[in-house]
Motif scaffolding. Structure first.
Motif, PDB file in Angstrom:
ATOM      1  N   VAL A 199      31.521  31.887  29.319  1.00  0.00           N
ATOM      2  CA  VAL A 199      32.026  30.813  29.096  1.00  0.00           C
ATOM      3  C   VAL A 199      32.731  30.173  30.401  1.00  0.00           C
TER       4      VAL A 199
ATOM      5  N   TRP B 109      39.017  27.021  24.550  1.00  0.00           N
ATOM      6  CA  TRP B 109      37.950  27.908  25.057  1.00  0.00           C
ATOM      7  C   TRP B 109      38.221  28.146  26.378  1.00  0.00           C
TER       8      TRP B 109
ATOM      9  N   ASP C  77      36.224  33.411  29.666  1.00  0.00           N
ATOM     10  CA  ASP C  77      35.529  34.295  27.599  1.00  0.00           C
ATOM     11  C   ASP C  77      34.361  34.286  28.151  1.00  0.00           C
TER      12      ASP C  77
END
Length: 682
Positions: free
Chosen positions: A463, A507, A511
């Motif tokens: 991510v 986030w 991640d």
């Protein structure tokens, strides 16, 4: 309406004044209509690059089929206009090809692709008659046979091109086409409900509902909305073909088995329900969504076969129960594609992960198996036993069949549902290796899916937002995935099969999400109660293929382990043979699993293969032995498209290996042909 200078008025006869009026009226209504029911999930519109097995399928389809199409061949029938009756459906090819070419260009935008589409639209519009007609039928045969069906595909092609390019000339021409249809049916007092082929209750013509509503969505022209609502209202009334009315909406709400709805022509019926989904968006009438969901769920209950498609001889056939039998012309590729498109509609409207599960099963099995390995051609029908046979061109001058034109539309839809967007959220539906970027809550989010799924069970998603922020990433947990491991930055998360795991957090770049789905081999028993079994691994159906399983004089049973040494008091001293382990009835109701051992010596053109332990039972309790057979993924089974390459999915219990493979099924797939069909050379 615009003012016309008097000195030019004498140059315009009444015919052209009428056309000018239609054009001006159309342009005045060129304002997007509000959607009263917005999608819960919208298609991904950022960058996507899908890799691996599916990525390769898409790439070869784009390069060797879609963008290799000679556009002049699909346009010429519109220029010569020689078609007359139910044997003529060249009118569909341009629109089918254009919609797939738009999907291809959207996914893989190159100057060459864009130029090809622009040429194809420009050439088609040169065939448009002064009254607005774009079609292949002679003047005296307009509105006969497949003409309205063909006009539907012209509209879908022009609308999709407009959506991609915002070229207003395409939308204006589509408006003229639709205005002419409305005017002519009104002048001749013809209901769309009573138009088309009587053998299929006019379903082909009625499927024009979808582009009619799409035109209303893009123009705000109320005339199109009223025309669509009038069509659906007439479905409930007695008509020329259906004496009690088509009643598609009512029967969808009732979840009536599709074989009992109107004429059971699968492809065209589902196309009508695609239009019902669009009508729900603009009307907000809940009965339309209820009908579409009820109809689709009835397909799941009664028709959708193990590999994610349905139909026999293009008709609904109670396929769930019939699928273990030898079927003459099973699972038309047009049905596969349209089923996927209907599931995509319902996924957008409801956000229910069930429809993404269905898309995945169809994609990896029925659809992938229908495409030839180099992507240049498709099969018309896809059996569950026998041999794969390529489609024959239905019109030699065009060089296409309906399924060859339609297959890429299902395949190239994949980027639209692989990753989707919700409110301040992204939804990951496809776990093939891929790269995605989407805007979410003001951040440009990049997702890198690292996996060899569904060959391997580890899925890692990196991510990487361009700026830290709070938003949701939702991952589909398939309904078949019972035992799961799911972590975010190495912290375990609880997930529920058949739903989305929605992770809302702050986030940041770096991640990591890791998901291990349950890829144990599952044994499925025949829904009909016939003594037959099949094996699935995740979304992938497995089959035996005669390249890896040879005919031999033995009978084998597919049984879940453990096997034990029960009844040994009946056996001679030193007896080590297996016998059946009797299970209680409660365990019998649970999913049964079988060990799958990766097979290393598979042919190069087979994607995945596994050794599976079967049981040989020469006598009731004695001398039972284990026999390993190789099973491969359904899409690879029979993929030589040869009479010598045979396969089967459903395995009789016991399976007598001498007669494991059914031969010469091409003769019942194409009855009357003297020679086996082959893939045409370019």
């Amino acid at each position: 309406m615009m003012t016309i200078n008097l000195k030019y008025r004498h140059m315009l006869n009444r015919k052209y004044l009428g056309l000018l009026f239609l054009c001006c009226s159309y342009l005045q209504g060129l304002a997007q209509a509000p959607l009263l029911k917005k999608d819960l999930l919208s298609p991904g519109n950022g960058h996507s690059l899908i890799k691996g097995f599916i990525g390769d399928k898409m790439k070869t389809s784009i390069n060797n089929r879609v963008m290799e199409q000679d556009e002049d061949k699909v346009i010429k029938p519109f220029a010569v206009k020689t078609e007359k009756d139910f044997n003529d459906w060249r009118c569909e090819y341009w629109g089918k090809w254009m919609t797939s070419a738009v999907l291809a260009s959207s996914y893989s935008p190159t100057h060459e692709h864009q130029d090809k589409l622009k040429r194809a639209v420009s050439k088609l519009l040169m065939t448009q008659s002064a009254n607005g007609y774009i079609g292949t039928y002679t003047k005296d045969a307009e509105l006969e046979g497949w003409d309205v069906w063909g006009r539907k595909y012209v509209l879908l092609g022009l609308i999709s091109y407009y959506d991609l390019t915002k070229d207003k000339s395409a939308l204006e021409s589509a408006g003229k086409q639709l205005d002419y249809l409305i005017a002519e049916t009104g002048r001749r007092n013809i209901k769309i409900t009573d138009n088309g082929l009587d053998a299929i209750d006019g379903l082909s013509s009625n499927s024009i509902l979808e582009p009619v509503v799409l035109m209303y969505e893009r123009t705000g022209n109320r005339k199109y909305y009223d025309f669509a609502q009038g069509m659906v209202k007439n479905w409930s009334l007695p008509g020329k073909f259906a004496k009690n009315g088509l009643k598609l909406v009512e029967h969808g709400i009732e979840k009536l088995p599709p074989i009992n709805v109107a004429a059971p022509k699968a492809y065209e019926m589902m196309s009508c329900f695609e239009g019902i989904c669009e009508l729900y968006r603009v009307s907000g009438d809940e009965k339309y969504l209820t009908a579409a969901q009820g109809f689709a769920n009835s397909i799941l209950t009664n028709e959708r076969m193990i590999v994610g498609s349905g139909s026999n001889q293009e008709l609904w056939s109670n396929g769930v129960k019939q699928q273990t039998e030898l079927m003459q012309q099973p699972m038309e590729t047009c049905v596969t594609t349209t089923w996927m498109k209907l599931c995509y509609q319902l996924l957008r409207l409801t956000g229910d992960s069930k429809w993404a599960d269905e898309l995945e099963i169809s994609l990896y099995n029925a659809l992938a198996g229908a495409q030839t390995p180099n992507g240049n051609w498709w099969s018309y029908f896809s059996p569950l036993s026998g041999e794969r046979v390529p489609s024959t061109p239905q019109h030699e001058d065009v060089g296409l069949s309906c399924c060859v034109a339609n297959g890429p539309r299902g395949l190239l839809l994949t980027p639209k549902w692989a990753v989707m967007k919700g409110q301040k959220s992204v939804y990951v539906n496809l776990y093939a290796p891929a790269e995605y970027s989407e805007m979410v809550n003001g951040a440009n989010l990049k997702l890198n899916v690292l996996s060899d799924y569904p060959v391997a069970d580890k899925i890692t998603i990196d991510v990487n937002p361009d700026a830290p922020g709070v938003f949701t990433i939702a991952l589909r947990i398939p309904s078949w995935s019972i035992e799961n491991k799911f972590t975010v930055n190495d912290k375990n998360q609880s997930v529920m099969p058949g739903s989305y795991a929605k992770i809302t957090r702050h986030w940041k770049k770096g991640d990591k999400i890791v998901f291990y789905p349950d890829l144990r081999g599952r044994i499925l028993s025949a829904p009909s109660g016939a003594p037959q079994m099949a094996v699935m691994r995740g979304p992938v159906v497995l089959a035996i293929d005669n390249r890896m399983v040879k005919e031999q004089d033995s009978a084998v049973w597919l049984l879940p382990k453990p096997w034990d040494y029960g009844h040994t008091e009946l056996a001679p001293a030193g007896y080590k043979g297996y016998v059946l382990n009797r299970e209680d009835s409660e365990k019998d109701l649970k999913t049964k699993y079988v060990d799958l051992v990766p097979y290393r010596n598979k042919p190069d053109n087979v994607w995945m293969a596994f050794e599976v332990a079967f049981l040989m039972r020469p006598s009731h309790f004695f001398d039972h032995k284990e026999k390993m057979l190789v099973m491969c993924d359904y899409a690879s089974a029979g993929n030589e498209f040869s009479a010598d390459n045979l396969f089967r999915v459903w395995l009789p219990q016991p399976l007598f290996l001498r007669n494991a493979f059914v031969k010469d099924t091409w003769k019942i797939t194409y009855p009357g042909k003297k020679e086996r069909p082959v893939v045409p050379s370019n």
